[in-house]
Design an enzyme around this catalytic site. Structure first.
Site, PDB file in Angstrom:
ATOM      1  N   LYS A 126       0.837  -1.205   0.000  1.00 49.25           N
ATOM      2  CA  LYS A 126       0.000   0.000   0.000  1.00 49.25           C
ATOM      3  C   LYS A 126       0.872   1.255   0.000  1.00 49.25           C
ATOM      4  O   LYS A 126       0.678   2.163  -0.816  1.00 49.25           O
ATOM      5  CB  LYS A 126      -0.925   0.019   1.221  1.00 49.25           C
ATOM      6  N   ASP A 145      -6.553   1.059   1.139  1.00 46.25           N
ATOM      7  CA  ASP A 145      -6.546   1.438   2.548  1.00 46.25           C
ATOM      8  C   ASP A 145      -7.855   0.955   3.167  1.00 46.25           C
ATOM      9  O   ASP A 145      -8.629   0.223   2.548  1.00 46.25           O
ATOM     10  CB  ASP A 145      -6.357   2.945   2.708  1.00 46.25           C
TER      11      ASP A 145
END
Length: 227
Positions: A126, A145
């Site tokens: 991420k 997220d």
């Protein structure tokens, strides 16, 4: 698997179109002036709000400059500078070690590949995706997220529960040209309307195409988790 709009690809197209109209200025909310600041801000943002990170980095970025400043800072001092951030001791350690590796292996420059970025301490896929997209203008995937994770499940775009398989599903249904913007749209909508608990479904521009709101999905709207 079908969705209210047909295929998942068709569902994704409708979601993007409506969210773009609702949030025309959607973009990253972290503040940074260079790639290193971006990397540090994203490391700090794990399980912490962007607003809190921006408050903290305003002081941090004025005190520390390049990677050597962070790598050479005493652990206790850097941790104290981050003490309003969640898990600040661990994050201080990650930042120091990542900056040391950037100095030793990358000539002081934040690397520009997924492999090299995820090899840095404290950097997962991420974080690497954010740095690639906003620091290097390279889009290799979709940043997943907590908002993207929650909305993509509620909207029937995936049945997966964890970020990497969710990302793989989304990359198969979201047009590649929207991989970066999709995250920002989900974040804005997740903050404003589709919250983790007590989402405002009556105000949602996606209510009529949302399997969770319609009762077509085994997702608990109170938590975003399976029933």
């Amino acid at each position: 698997m079908g969705t209210p709009c047909g295929t998942r690809e068709e569902q994704a197209d409708v979601v993007i179109e409506r969210l773009e109209e609702a949030y025309p200025d959607s973009t990253i909310s972290l503040r940074y002036a260079n790639r290193l600041e971006l990397l540090i801000a994203v490391i700090l943002s794990a399980q912490c709000t962007d607003a809190r990170v921006n408050q903290e980095t305003e002081h941090l970025f004025s005190k520390y400059d390049g990677p050597a400043d962070y790598a050479n800072a005493p652990q206790e001092e850097l941790a104290e500078d981050l003490n309003s951030i969640t898990y600040y001791n661990n994050k201080a350690k990650y930042i120091r070690e990542a900056c040391a590796k950037i100095l030793e292996e990358h000539d002081g420059e934040v690397p520009d590949t997924m492999t090299e970025l995820t090899d840095l301490p404290g950097v997962g896929r991420k974080t690497a995706n954010v740095v690639l997209q906003h620091g290097h203008d390279v889009v290799e995937g979709i940043v997943v997220d907590t908002h993207v994770q929650r909305l993509s499940r509620r909207l029937g775009l995936t049945e997966e529960q964890y970020p990497e398989p969710i990302e793989a599903d989304l990359m198969g249904v979201v047009p590649e040209g929207y991989w970066q913007q999709f995250t920002h749209l989900c974040i804005d909508h997740g903050r404003a309307v589709c919250t983790a608990r007590n989402p405002s479904c009556e105000e949602c521009v996606l209510a009529d195409v949302c399997p969770a709101e319609r009762g077509d999905s085994e997702i608990d709207l109170a938590s975003g988790e399976p029933w």
